[in-house]
Design an enzyme around this catalytic site. Structure first.
Site, mmCIF file in Angstrom:
data_model
loop_
_atom_site.group_PDB
_atom_site.id
_atom_site.type_symbol
_atom_site.label_atom_id
_atom_site.label_comp_id
_atom_site.label_asym_id
_atom_site.label_seq_id
_atom_site.Cartn_x
_atom_site.Cartn_y
_atom_site.Cartn_z
ATOM 1 N N LYS A 3 0.839 -1.199 0.000
ATOM 2 C CA LYS A 3 0.000 0.000 0.000
ATOM 3 C C LYS A 3 0.873 1.248 0.000
ATOM 4 O O LYS A 3 1.712 1.428 0.891
ATOM 5 C CB LYS A 3 -0.908 -0.013 1.239
ATOM 6 C CG LYS A 3 -1.717 1.279 1.458
ATOM 7 C CD LYS A 3 -2.630 1.174 2.696
ATOM 8 C CE LYS A 3 -3.322 2.506 3.012
ATOM 9 N NZ LYS A 3 -4.149 2.436 4.241
ATOM 10 N N LYS A 49 -10.177 12.437 8.753
ATOM 11 C CA LYS A 49 -9.682 11.975 10.046
ATOM 12 C C LYS A 49 -9.627 13.136 11.036
ATOM 13 O O LYS A 49 -9.478 14.280 10.631
ATOM 14 C CB LYS A 49 -8.256 11.425 9.881
ATOM 15 C CG LYS A 49 -8.176 10.072 9.225
ATOM 16 C CD LYS A 49 -6.732 9.593 9.160
ATOM 17 C CE LYS A 49 -6.629 8.239 8.476
ATOM 18 N NZ LYS A 49 -7.320 7.158 9.183
ATOM 19 N N ASP A 102 1.560 5.998 5.820
ATOM 20 C CA ASP A 102 0.594 5.095 5.193
ATOM 21 C C ASP A 102 1.130 4.471 3.900
ATOM 22 O O ASP A 102 0.424 3.735 3.224
ATOM 23 C CB ASP A 102 -0.730 5.838 4.947
ATOM 24 C CG ASP A 102 -1.951 4.952 5.094
ATOM 25 O OD1 ASP A 102 -1.821 3.859 5.679
ATOM 26 O OD2 ASP A 102 -3.028 5.353 4.622
ATOM 27 N N ASP A 124 -12.317 6.817 4.080
ATOM 28 C CA ASP A 124 -11.072 6.580 4.817
ATOM 29 C C ASP A 124 -10.634 5.105 4.728
ATOM 30 O O ASP A 124 -9.522 4.764 5.114
ATOM 31 C CB ASP A 124 -11.259 6.994 6.282
ATOM 32 C CG ASP A 124 -9.928 7.183 7.006
ATOM 33 O OD1 ASP A 124 -8.877 7.167 6.333
ATOM 34 O OD2 ASP A 124 -9.955 7.340 8.240
ATOM 35 N N ARG A 172 -7.744 -0.481 0.922
ATOM 36 C CA ARG A 172 -8.308 -1.645 0.227
ATOM 37 C C ARG A 172 -8.752 -1.285 -1.191
ATOM 38 O O ARG A 172 -8.781 -2.128 -2.071
ATOM 39 C CB ARG A 172 -9.441 -2.241 1.069
ATOM 40 C CG ARG A 172 -10.571 -1.279 1.336
ATOM 41 C CD ARG A 172 -11.451 -1.711 2.504
ATOM 42 N NE ARG A 172 -10.903 -1.322 3.797
ATOM 43 C CZ ARG A 172 -11.486 -1.575 4.966
ATOM 44 N NH1 ARG A 172 -12.633 -2.246 5.009
ATOM 45 N NH2 ARG A 172 -10.929 -1.182 6.090
HETATM 46 N N1 BES Z 1 -4.287 4.121 7.072
HETATM 47 C C1 BES Z 1 -5.460 3.882 7.834
HETATM 48 C C2 BES Z 1 -5.243 2.839 8.923
HETATM 49 C C3 BES Z 1 -4.463 3.304 10.135
HETATM 50 C C4 BES Z 1 -5.045 4.162 11.053
HETATM 51 C C5 BES Z 1 -3.209 2.817 10.378
HETATM 52 C C6 BES Z 1 -4.326 4.531 12.182
HETATM 53 C C7 BES Z 1 -2.510 3.170 11.506
HETATM 54 C C8 BES Z 1 -3.066 4.038 12.418
HETATM 55 C C9 BES Z 1 -6.568 3.354 6.927
HETATM 56 O O1 BES Z 1 -6.611 3.900 5.650
HETATM 57 C C10 BES Z 1 -7.852 3.732 7.590
HETATM 58 O O2 BES Z 1 -8.118 4.901 7.691
HETATM 59 N N2 BES Z 1 -8.618 2.737 8.014
HETATM 60 C C11 BES Z 1 -9.842 2.972 8.690
HETATM 61 C C12 BES Z 1 -10.849 1.960 8.198
HETATM 62 C C13 BES Z 1 -12.261 2.233 8.657
HETATM 63 C C14 BES Z 1 -12.769 3.484 7.997
HETATM 64 C C15 BES Z 1 -13.111 1.045 8.318
HETATM 65 C C16 BES Z 1 -9.600 2.820 10.191
HETATM 66 O O3 BES Z 1 -8.822 1.948 10.588
HETATM 67 O O4 BES Z 1 -10.163 3.596 10.937
HETATM 68 ZN ZN ZN Z 2 -4.826 4.536 4.907
HETATM 69 MN MN MN Z 3 -7.662 5.712 5.598
#
Ligand code: BES
Ligand code: ZN
Ligand code: MN
Length: 508
Positions: free
Chosen positions: A280, A292, A303, A362, A366
């Site tokens: 990714k 966020k 990321d 967010d 995926r």
């Molecule tokens: N890059 C983030 C995941 C992440 C968040 C990694 C904090 C490390 C620390 C990912 O793109 C994301 O935002 N995922 C969301 C998914 C949710 C919206 C289902 C998450 O984990 O909140």
């Molecule tokens: Zn992300």
């Molecule tokens: Mn995200």
């Protein structure tokens, strides 16, 4: 950094600025500590009786011991002998390397790897010593400006003192460890760079640079038009929200023995089919319209650590000249809110033809990975392994210790777990049962991109699994392990490069 071995049972004669020897609690000495103790008329035992408890990760420096050639003996505490492990050994090597760096030494000798410990080999311990030295000498400086410009670590040479029968294995272990350390340093450097420098275009350039450095690596960097021609509608929908142009990076490592690909075309996937690594590459994740919160949002520059791990691993593979074709695929863009960004409820069509309802912008990782996983089919791979800082839920589940591992294939999962244990880069398997898939149901598309709060790391993996039916596949969620948050040691870790290189080297 330079690594070598020396063999002697008379460790007191080793000429060096600093020699590390291990000691256990209850006055139990490793063979090297015994030799030094004997030559110095009992200086080590005396220290253990009076001031050094030999707890793990502690050290005591003894200077100018009589009968000892090393300028310093660095006693490293190994804790209880009964519970000494490969992990304890790796920590000991790191404690010593950190000492050498803080003391400004240019060379040092470690006798720590010579001491046996369960479920380990001399090769593994030598590998761990090199990785620890790489860890301790990593130095980020690109954007430091006038702040400590010559703070770069000086430790340039580490020698392992081992027994004669360990020497060959230790030399091989050091070579693997050095390649892993160099790969990790590249991964950490890319991770630590701010997002205004480390853009998708910059990642593409970093890949091209690898291609120039290693003749067995070839690199293609596809631009928006080419990505459009591939019909990667899901990836492009995320990229659209930013002014920064996306790239799709294809790296190919070809071993010397590789047969012309024409002969393999159309052939079934065999053992010698390529292994594809997918990373990714979101160079900044603001969340998009599902923005966020501000706290610690700067850390979303990390990321792209999956992408950086792909580059670091390919670097190590090329340095080790592994006998296996390895392909790296990196979709890279930013995830920002804008007038052209995805909106909650938008439906996009992925390269696979499956439509996706984007309920949360967010959950973008995926969305860029699914098209890459479809692209991977063309290589008829023996296995595809993706790594991604995919979910906060994985951090909640496993913290910063284990990466999350997902795979429908028990053998592949077990091999990756074992590689993680052997390389001191552990992962923990989480389930992928069909029942979790139901959370991704959508009334308006073939799948939703989120499955709600419960089991967030698992439903994310379930989403990816829908695009991986054509091959053996595993997914590593490295959200908790790719970097250290906040604090004085904030920075990229270089994980899961050790796990991946271990896996590839053991299955080449
Ligand atoms: N890059 C983030 C995941 C992440 C968040 C990694 C904090 C490390 C620390 C990912 O793109 C994301 O935002 N995922 C969301 C998914 C949710 C919206 C289902 C998450 O984990 O909140
Ligand atoms: Zn992300
Ligand atoms: Mn995200």
């Amino acid at each position: 950094m330079e690594f070598s071995t020396l063999t002697t049972a008379a460790q007191q004669n080793i000429e060096t600025a600093a020699l590390a020897v291990g000691v256990f609690t209850n006055g139990i000495l490793t063979p090297a500590a015994q030799a030094v103790d004997h030559a110095s008329g009992g200086a080590v035992r005396q220290t253990l009786e009076t001031e050094f408890r030999a707890k793990p990760n502690t050290r005591l420096v003894l200077r100018n011991l009589p009968g000892v050639n090393a300028g310093r003996i660095v006693l490293i505490g190994l804790g209880e002998q009964a519970s000494y492990s490969a992990r304890g050994h790796a920590a000991a090597e790191l404690a010593f390397a950190r000492y050498c760096v803080s003391a400004g030494l240019t060379e040092a000798v470690s006798a720590l790897a010579a001491a046996e410990c369960p479920a380990s080999t001399a090769a593994r311990r030598a590998q761990a010593a090199a990785v620890a030295a790489g860890e301790a000498t990593y130095h980020y400086s690109l954007t430091l400006g006038k702040k400590d410009p010559d703070a770069a670590p000086r430790l340039a040479k580490l020698t392992l003192a081992v027994s004669r029968d360990q020497a060959t294995a230790a030399t091989a272990g050091l070579a693997r460890g050095r390649a892993i350390a160099n790969g990790m340093a590249l991964t950490r450097q890319l991770g630590d760079l701010p997002a205004n420098i480390c853009t998708p275009t910059y990642l593409g350039e970093a890949a091209r640079k690898l291609g120039r450095e290693f003749r067995r690596i070839t690199v293609e960097v596809l631009e928006r038009q080419q990505i459009e021609a591939l019909k990667m509608g899901s990836f492009l929908s995320v990229a659209r929200g930013s002014y920064e142009p996306p790239v799709f990076i294809v790296l190919k490592y070809a071993p010397a023995s590789r047969k012309p690909s024409a002969k393999r075309r159309g052939a079934p996937a065999t053992n010698k089919a390529p292994i594809v690594l997918v990373g990714k590459g979101i160079t900044f994740d603001a969340g998009g319209i599902s923005l966020k919160p501000a706290a610690a949002m700067d850390e979303m520059k990390y990321d792209m650590c999956g992408a950086a791990s792909v580059l670091g691993t390919l670097r190590a593979v090329a340095e080790l000249e592994l006998d296996r074709e390895v392909i790296g695929l990196v979709p890279s863009c930013e995830n920002l809110p804008s007038g052209r960004a995805n909106k909650p409820g938008d439906v996009v069509t992925s390269m696979s033809g499956q439509t996706i309802e984007i309920l949360n912008t967010d959950a973008e990782g995926r969305l860029i990975l699914c098209d890459t996983l479809t692209y991977a089919e063309r290589f008829k791979p023996a296995a595809v392994i993706d790594m991604a800082t995919l979910t906060g839920a994985c951090v909640v589940a496993l913290g910063h210790v284990n990466s999350g591992l997902f795979s429908p294939d028990d053998a592949l999962a077990e091999n990756l777990l074992q590689a993680g244990r052997d390389a001191n880069d552990p992962a923990w398997r989480l389930p992928l049962d069909g029942a979790y898939q139901e959370r991704l149901r959508s009334n308006f598309a073939d799948t939703a991109n989120v499955g709600g709060r419960p089991a967030g790391a698992i439903t994310a993996a379930c989403f990816l699994s829908r695009f991986t039916k054509a091959y053996r596949w595993a997914h590593l969620d490295i959200a908790g392990t790719a970097w250290r948050s906040g604090g004085a040691d904030k920075g990229a870790t270089g994980r899961p490069v050790p796990l991946l290189v271990q896996y590839l080297a053991d299955h080449a």
